[in-house]
Structures are given as structure tokens and as C-alpha cells.
Motif scaffolding. Structure first.
Motif, PDB file in Angstrom:
ATOM      1  N   THR A   1      29.499 100.549  -6.171  1.00  0.00           N
ATOM      2  CA  THR A   1      28.739 100.961  -5.884  1.00  0.00           C
ATOM      3  C   THR A   1      27.329 100.655  -5.485  1.00  0.00           C
ATOM      4  OG1 THR A   1      29.726 103.016  -6.214  1.00  0.00           O
ATOM      5  CG2 THR A   1      27.512 103.230  -4.814  1.00  0.00           C
ATOM      6  N   TYR A   2      26.764  99.799  -5.700  1.00  0.00           N
ATOM      7  CA  TYR A   2      25.513  98.418  -6.515  1.00  0.00           C
ATOM      8  C   TYR A   2      26.040  97.608  -5.421  1.00  0.00           C
ATOM      9  CZ  TYR A   2      20.525  97.393  -7.344  1.00  0.00           C
ATOM     10  OH  TYR A   2      19.396  96.766  -7.224  1.00  0.00           O
ATOM     11  N   ARG A   3      26.493  97.147  -5.639  1.00  0.00           N
ATOM     12  CA  ARG A   3      27.015  95.412  -4.878  1.00  0.00           C
ATOM     13  C   ARG A   3      27.538  95.739  -3.734  1.00  0.00           C
ATOM     14  NH1 ARG A   3      30.561  95.082  -8.457  1.00  0.00           N
ATOM     15  NH2 ARG A   3      32.366  94.883  -8.106  1.00  0.00           N
ATOM     16  N   ARG A   4      28.058  97.127  -3.192  1.00  0.00           N
ATOM     17  CA  ARG A   4      28.339  97.553  -2.278  1.00  0.00           C
ATOM     18  C   ARG A   4      26.730  97.535  -1.386  1.00  0.00           C
ATOM     19  NH1 ARG A   4      32.591 100.984  -3.642  1.00  0.00           N
ATOM     20  NH2 ARG A   4      31.389 102.620  -3.377  1.00  0.00           N
ATOM     21  N   ALA A   5      25.891  98.393  -2.112  1.00  0.00           N
ATOM     22  CA  ALA A   5      24.622  98.571  -1.439  1.00  0.00           C
ATOM     23  C   ALA A   5      24.231  98.356  -0.777  1.00  0.00           C
ATOM     24  CB  ALA A   5      24.414  99.976  -2.341  1.00  0.00           C
ATOM     25  N   ILE A   6      23.944  96.477  -2.184  1.00  0.00           N
ATOM     26  CA  ILE A   6      23.110  95.406  -1.644  1.00  0.00           C
ATOM     27  C   ILE A   6      23.943  94.650  -0.405  1.00  0.00           C
ATOM     28  CG2 ILE A   6      22.664  93.026  -2.718  1.00  0.00           C
ATOM     29  CD1 ILE A   6      21.208  94.936  -3.856  1.00  0.00           C
ATOM     30  N   LYS A   7      24.575  93.988  -0.611  1.00  0.00           N
ATOM     31  CA  LYS A   7      25.646  93.764   0.942  1.00  0.00           C
ATOM     32  C   LYS A   7      25.275  94.575   1.916  1.00  0.00           C
ATOM     33  CE  LYS A   7      29.893  91.609  -2.023  1.00  0.00           C
ATOM     34  NZ  LYS A   7      31.496  91.759  -2.245  1.00  0.00           N
ATOM     35  N   ALA A   8      24.917  95.642   2.175  1.00  0.00           N
ATOM     36  CA  ALA A   8      24.672  96.843   3.508  1.00  0.00           C
ATOM     37  C   ALA A   8      23.773  95.976   3.981  1.00  0.00           C
ATOM     38  CB  ALA A   8      25.372  98.056   3.265  1.00  0.00           C
ATOM     39  N   ARG A   9      22.570  96.397   2.532  1.00  0.00           N
ATOM     40  CA  ARG A   9      21.457  95.999   2.849  1.00  0.00           C
ATOM     41  C   ARG A   9      20.994  94.612   3.587  1.00  0.00           C
ATOM     42  NH1 ARG A   9      15.974  93.895   3.116  1.00  0.00           N
ATOM     43  NH2 ARG A   9      14.671  95.033   2.357  1.00  0.00           N
ATOM     44  N   THR A  10      21.905  93.489   2.831  1.00  0.00           N
ATOM     45  CA  THR A  10      21.418  92.657   3.407  1.00  0.00           C
ATOM     46  C   THR A  10      22.038  92.683   5.002  1.00  0.00           C
ATOM     47  OG1 THR A  10      21.500  90.991   1.433  1.00  0.00           O
ATOM     48  CG2 THR A  10      22.353  89.783   2.817  1.00  0.00           C
ATOM     49  N   LYS A  11      23.287  93.159   5.063  1.00  0.00           N
ATOM     50  CA  LYS A  11      23.488  93.280   6.814  1.00  0.00           C
ATOM     51  C   LYS A  11      22.223  93.765   7.523  1.00  0.00           C
ATOM     52  CE  LYS A  11      28.230  93.486   5.829  1.00  0.00           C
ATOM     53  NZ  LYS A  11      29.548  93.980   5.734  1.00  0.00           N
ATOM     54  N   VAL A  12      22.066  94.673   7.236  1.00  0.00           N
ATOM     55  CA  VAL A  12      21.015  95.830   7.412  1.00  0.00           C
ATOM     56  C   VAL A  12      20.128  94.725   8.170  1.00  0.00           C
ATOM     57  CG1 VAL A  12      19.607  97.262   7.765  1.00  0.00           C
ATOM     58  CG2 VAL A  12      21.459  98.034   7.513  1.00  0.00           C
ATOM     59  N   ALA A  13      19.345  94.265   7.474  1.00  0.00           N
ATOM     60  CA  ALA A  13      18.167  93.030   7.915  1.00  0.00           C
ATOM     61  C   ALA A  13      18.366  92.059   8.377  1.00  0.00           C
ATOM     62  CB  ALA A  13      17.804  92.668   6.277  1.00  0.00           C
ATOM     63  N   GLU A  14      19.550  91.685   8.324  1.00  0.00           N
ATOM     64  CA  GLU A  14      20.008  90.232   8.570  1.00  0.00           C
ATOM     65  C   GLU A  14      19.769  91.159  10.533  1.00  0.00           C
ATOM     66  OE1 GLU A  14      23.572  89.074   7.493  1.00  0.00           O
ATOM     67  OE2 GLU A  14      22.936  87.804   5.922  1.00  0.00           O
ATOM     68  N   ALA A  15      20.542  92.020  10.940  1.00  0.00           N
ATOM     69  CA  ALA A  15      20.004  93.096  12.023  1.00  0.00           C
ATOM     70  C   ALA A  15      19.263  92.928  12.098  1.00  0.00           C
ATOM     71  CB  ALA A  15      21.251  93.873  11.775  1.00  0.00           C
ATOM     72  N   LEU A  16      18.448  93.510  12.102  1.00  0.00           N
ATOM     73  CA  LEU A  16      17.128  94.183  11.824  1.00  0.00           C
ATOM     74  C   LEU A  16      15.523  92.133  12.362  1.00  0.00           C
ATOM     75  CD1 LEU A  16      16.153  97.317   9.533  1.00  0.00           C
ATOM     76  CD2 LEU A  16      16.918  97.010  12.187  1.00  0.00           C
ATOM     77  N   SER A  17      16.284  91.349  11.976  1.00  0.00           N
ATOM     78  CA  SER A  17      15.450  90.770  11.877  1.00  0.00           C
ATOM     79  C   SER A  17      15.938  89.814  13.299  1.00  0.00           C
ATOM     80  CB  SER A  17      16.105  89.389  11.092  1.00  0.00           C
ATOM     81  OG  SER A  17      15.511  89.767   9.353  1.00  0.00           O
ATOM     82  N   LEU A  18      16.723  90.365  13.337  1.00  0.00           N
ATOM     83  CA  LEU A  18      17.768  89.509  14.434  1.00  0.00           C
ATOM     84  C   LEU A  18      16.743  89.941  16.393  1.00  0.00           C
ATOM     85  CD1 LEU A  18      21.167  88.830  14.505  1.00  0.00           C
ATOM     86  CD2 LEU A  18      19.217  87.344  15.068  1.00  0.00           C
ATOM     87  N   ILE A  19      15.845  91.363  15.408  1.00  0.00           N
ATOM     88  CA  ILE A  19      15.428  92.006  16.317  1.00  0.00           C
ATOM     89  C   ILE A  19      13.942  92.317  16.934  1.00  0.00           C
ATOM     90  CG2 ILE A  19      14.762  94.767  17.082  1.00  0.00           C
ATOM     91  CD1 ILE A  19      18.232  93.803  18.263  1.00  0.00           C
ATOM     92  N   VAL A  20      14.150  91.707  15.699  1.00  0.00           N
ATOM     93  CA  VAL A  20      12.213  91.507  15.127  1.00  0.00           C
ATOM     94  C   VAL A  20      11.628  90.294  16.018  1.00  0.00           C
ATOM     95  CG1 VAL A  20      10.326  90.833  13.259  1.00  0.00           C
ATOM     96  CG2 VAL A  20      12.148  93.423  13.393  1.00  0.00           C
ATOM     97  N   ARG A  21      12.758  89.270  16.082  1.00  0.00           N
ATOM     98  CA  ARG A  21      12.095  88.291  16.345  1.00  0.00           C
ATOM     99  C   ARG A  21      12.073  88.662  17.952  1.00  0.00           C
ATOM    100  NH1 ARG A  21      15.491  85.775  11.762  1.00  0.00           N
ATOM    101  NH2 ARG A  21      17.073  85.107  12.610  1.00  0.00           N
ATOM    102  N   GLN A  22      13.501  88.204  18.268  1.00  0.00           N
ATOM    103  CA  GLN A  22      13.302  89.138  19.739  1.00  0.00           C
ATOM    104  C   GLN A  22      11.971  89.578  20.185  1.00  0.00           C
ATOM    105  OE1 GLN A  22      17.187  90.557  21.096  1.00  0.00           O
ATOM    106  NE2 GLN A  22      16.182  91.588  23.138  1.00  0.00           N
ATOM    107  N   ARG A  23      11.481  90.485  20.172  1.00  0.00           N
ATOM    108  CA  ARG A  23      10.921  91.355  20.041  1.00  0.00           C
ATOM    109  C   ARG A  23       9.512  90.581  20.326  1.00  0.00           C
ATOM    110  NH1 ARG A  23      11.169  97.142  20.591  1.00  0.00           N
ATOM    111  NH2 ARG A  23       8.731  97.067  20.827  1.00  0.00           N
ATOM    112  N   ARG A  24       9.167  90.049  19.438  1.00  0.00           N
ATOM    113  CA  ARG A  24       7.976  88.676  19.293  1.00  0.00           C
ATOM    114  C   ARG A  24       7.635  87.984  20.782  1.00  0.00           C
ATOM    115  NH1 ARG A  24       4.801  88.298  14.729  1.00  0.00           N
ATOM    116  NH2 ARG A  24       5.962  89.699  13.138  1.00  0.00           N
ATOM    117  N   ARG A  25       9.369  87.479  20.152  1.00  0.00           N
ATOM    118  CA  ARG A  25       8.867  86.976  22.014  1.00  0.00           C
ATOM    119  C   ARG A  25       8.413  87.308  22.930  1.00  0.00           C
ATOM    120  NH1 ARG A  25      13.850  84.814  19.227  1.00  0.00           N
ATOM    121  NH2 ARG A  25      15.133  85.919  20.012  1.00  0.00           N
TER     122      ARG A  25
END
Length: 466
Positions: A216-240
Motif C-alpha cells: 500500500t505504501y509502495r503504491r502511494a509513493i508511486k502515485a505521489r510521484t505521478k501527481v507531483a510530475e503532473a502538477l510540475s508540468l502545470i506549474v511550469r506552464q503557468r509560470r511561463r
């Protein structure tokens, strides 16, 4: 070989001396009464097993009866003082950053990120908390957020058929609201995909934070990484876009354009991850449990319907709620308060003592954890008559009520959560009647929820259309 034996001997001897010194120091102090339990494990297993019952506070109730409202235990790998005393809890909350600092189990901190509002400290926390409070205050909700809250609640309720799992529907509503408020996203395939990853992240909060032992924790860490990557793309786009002069009126824009250069991408992503968790999980649970408690209290449901039908009768068909409508819901606020009190989505807060602290005739040693329990206070018969019974009419006074914490870490979205719940209840009771599809009971650990996601049979009220 001899050298290795020599090193192991001195490491073991040094550790033993440290433990003896620490133990003798603790004996000199007047610690709150209690039991540290087994070595290393402490009373963690007793805490987890106790909450498998339907009693909301079995672990605390049993120890309060033996030791009083301030007691010592050992959970999640650390000696911890539990407080069930309102005065002590206020002292802990008000001395944030002076005598106590925020400290949570690693399973939570790893998933939220070091820059989440829950874990920030010092000037950075003060700055981020102030910014969040300013973006979720009454005037912002009134002038900018209320129209989207009303629209998205109605949009979701319009899709309901004969039977729904209310917990799931409430989670969709709150996630979509939070995405709109934070990043101006309307519901769609991308937001729904992100929501499914969030479900996995939240499941990992109260598991053993070791990927090798916990799938469960292993899945949570992987999901957290996916969420962070998706949000990072949005943050970079919005910053531009922001640098090019294209601005939006949302929380992300406020973070990007904050004074003194704003925040880094990593800080913003961690912050958004935590806010999505806070806005999504807690408010959706309160929505579900408000309906459950009202269903089980017909007189309260009837009075709530009367209040909202009076508001709806003064509006044209399909007309959205206004701030003046929200402010004319006094009994609704009693229902909100009582749901928060009985459900206690946030059961309490963890802090760490920054120095030896004398309180109530005892000493909390420097470095020890403290847990200020809100739920145990809210469910104490000394503070609320028939405390474990849902009774929204009790809300004439509330001097020990802390559903959103307090002090410098008062939940910045407390007013927003109230508005969302009030709007949801308005459209629910004026558009539908319902009955439970099957019996469903509450679970209080690791978070408050219903066992079966509270399935209900819904019937659209054709004579009242919102």
C-alpha cells in the motif's frame, strides 16, 4: 575480526550508556502518568487494534479512565504525551513555534512533501499560511468562489441516478471544487485521472513507511510521484504564462506572483499536493457524514429542509445561491458544527516539544511528541451533554470547540469548507429525497469514514427544481 568486535562493543556500550542516562533523566522529571509499553513498539499495536471497534476513542478512553486527561504512551516509534484537556490543547496550539513545532509520522510527511503547509516551519510557514488565508477569506469566497461552488455542486447532482455511493460522489465534488479553486481546472479526463492517483496517495498515510514491507505504501509513493510530475508540468506552464502577462484568478497565480519572488516550483508542487488532500478528503467526508447523521435524525432533517426551501422559494428556477443566502442559513451552521464535532475528521494534531515544558504539574521532556486530541474533547460528556449523540440544537455556546485547530496553524480553509458543505446541503435537500440503501457504520481509524461508502437510494423531487 578483533577490530570489528571492538567497534561493535563500543557502539553497543555507548548506546547502553545513552539509554541509561536518558532513563535516569526521565525518572528525575515528573512525567505525566502512563505506560511506554514494549521496547520499540510501545503501545502502537494496542492503538491500531483498539480503533477496529466502533468506539470513536477506545485507546484514549481507556487511558483517561486510568491516568487522567494528560497521559504518557509510546506510539509510532516515539514517547508521546496525549492531551485530552482543552486548556492544555489551547496552550499547545498557541505556542506553535515557541515551545512546540509541527511533527508528524514519516508516512505522512513523505507523501505530503517537505514543503507542505502541514510540515512547514518558521517564516516560510507564516508566509504561506498568510497567503492561503488571504485567498480563502470571506470576501474572496463571496466575490469569486461561490459561483463556481454552486455551479459544480449542481453539475454533479444533476448526474445522479437511482442509487449512488455518497462518499464517492462527495469526493468527486470536493476534488473538482479544489482543482477549480487552486488551478482553474474544470472537470475533465485529466482531473479524474489525477483524482484516482490521489486515492492511492491517501491510502498510504497511515501505513508502515517501508516500501519493502507495505505494498500500500509502495503504491502511494508511486502515485505521489505521478501527481507531483503532473502538477510540475502545470506549474511550469503557468509560470511561463504569468511571465508573459497572462494571469488567472486562482491560488496558483497567487503563489507564482507572491512578493519577494514567489516560491520555487518544488515548494508550489508540495503545497498544491497538500491542499488537494486537505480540500478533497476532509470536506467530502464531512458532506457524507452530515447526510448520514441527518438521515438518522428526522427532526433535524425536516428543519434543515424548511430552512432551505424558504431560501429556494424566493429565487427563480435555476438561480444560483448568493452570499446573502449563505448568511441566512443559521440552522445549517448548527448542522455543520455538530457534524464536525461528532465526526472529527481531524482527530488531533502532533507537535514536538522544543524544550522541557512544565504544564499541569508535569514535565514534557524536550524532543518528546505531544498529541492534542480534539476528538476526545468534543466527545467528552463533561463538555457536551450526551456528547456522542448528534444534536445540532446544542449550538448556543461552544467554548471548547476546535474542529479546525487553532493558533498559527488554524486551518486556512475553514470558511471555505463551511460554504461548500452549506451549498451542497442546500441543493441536496431541495432537489432530492433519499433512503439508505443498506446499513453502514462509521470507522474512526486511520481516518473517519463509513465502511461501505454510504450507499443511498435517491429520488428526485420534481416539484422543486434547482
Amino acid at each position: 575480526m578483533a577490530l570489528l568486535f571492538y567497534l561493535l562493543f563500543w557502539v553497543s556500550f555507548s548506546a547502553l550508556i545513552f539509554i541509561i542516562h536518558r532513563t535516569s533523566r526521565y525518572r528525575r522529571l515528573r512525567l505525566p502518568p502512563g505506560n511506554l509499553g514494549l521496547p520499540f513498539l510501545g503501545e502502537t499495536l494496542q492503538l491500531i487494534s483498539a480503533y477496529k471497534t466502533e468506539n470513536p476513542e477506545p485507546f484514549i478512553d481507556e487511558r483517561v479512565s486510568r491516568f487522567g486527561s494528560l497521559f504518557t504512551t509510546h506510539v509510532f516509534g516515539e514517547p508521546t504525551v496525549f492531551s485530552v484537556d482543552p486548556e492544555t490543547n489551547r496552550f499547545i496550539l498557541q505556542n506553535e513555534g515557541k515551545l512546540f513545532e509541527s511533527s508528524y509520522p514519516s508516512s505522512i510527511s513523505n507523501l505530503l512533501g517537505k514543503h507542505s503547509l502541514l510540515l512547514m516551519k518558521g517564516s516560510l510557514h507564516k508566509k504561506m499560511h498568510s497567503l492561503t488565508m488571504s485567498f480563502a477569506n470571506s470576501s474572496i469566497i463571496r466575490d469569486h468562489l461561490l459561483v463556481d461552488i454552486d455551479r459544480l455542486v449542481r453539475l454533479n447532482l444533476d448526474s445522479w441516478t437511482d442509487r449512488v455511493f455518497l462518499m464517492e460522489e462527495a469526493k468527486k465534488i470536493t476534488f473538482e471544487l479544489t482543482m477549480k479553486q487552486l488551478m482553474s481546472f474544470d472537470p475533465g479526463e485529466w482531473t479524474e485521472g489525477l483524482r484516482k492517483e490521489y486515492l492511492l496517495v491517501i491510502e498510504g498515510f497511515f501505513t508502515v513507511p517501508l516500501p519493502i514491507f507495505s505494498t500500500t505504501y509502495r503504491r502511494a509513493i508511486k502515485a505521489r510521484t505521478k501527481v507531483a510530475e503532473a502538477l510540475s508540468l502545470i506549474v511550469r506552464q503557468r509560470r511561463r504564462e504569468s511571465e508573459a502577462g497572462e494571469r488567472k484568478n486562482d491560488m496558483l497565480e497567487a503563489l507564482l506572483s507572491a512578493d519577494d519572488g514567489g516560491f520555487s516550483d518544488e515548494e508550489i508542487v508540495d503545497f498544491l499536493v497538500a491542499l488537494l488532500v486537505a480540500g478533497y478528503e476532509t470536506t467530502s467526508t464531512i458532506m457524507t457524514l452530515a447526510v448520514k447523521f441527518l438521515t438518522e435524525t428526522p427532526l433535524a432533517l425536516a428543519q434543515l429542509k424548511e430552512e432551505h426551501e424558504g431560501i429556494r422559494a424566493k429565487k427563480s428556477e435555476g438561480e444560483a445561491l448568493k452570499w446573502s443566502d449563505y448568511k441566512s442559513m443559521p440552522f445549517t451552521q448548527c448542522v455543520v458544527n455538530e457534524t464536525l464535532r461528532v465526526a472529527n475528521i481531524i482527530s488531533g494534531v502532533f507537535r514536538r516539544a522544543m524544550t522541557d515544558i512544565n504544564i499541569k504539574g508535569y514535565t514534557i521532556p524536550k524532543g518528546w511528541k505531544v498529541f492534542a486530541s480534539f476528538r476526545a474533547v468534543h466527545l467528552d460528556h463533561d463538555h457536551f451533554k450526551d456528547a456522542r449523540t448528534f444534536n445540532p440544537w446544542r449550538w448556543q455556546t461552544a467554548n471548547v470547540f476546535t474542529p479546525f485547530g487553532g493558533g498559527p496553524r488554524l486551518c486556512p480553509g475553514y470558511e471555505l469548507a463551511r460554504v461548500e458543505l452549506s451549498v451542497f446541503l442546500h441543493h441536496l435537500v431541495t432537489s432530492f429525497s433519499w433512503t439508505p440503501a443498506e446499513e453502514d457504520k462509521l470507522v474512526f481509524f486511520p481516518t473517519t469514514r463509513t465502511r461501505k461508502r454510504y450507499p443511498i437510494n435517491v429520488h428526485r423531487r420534481n416539484h422543486v427544481k434547482s
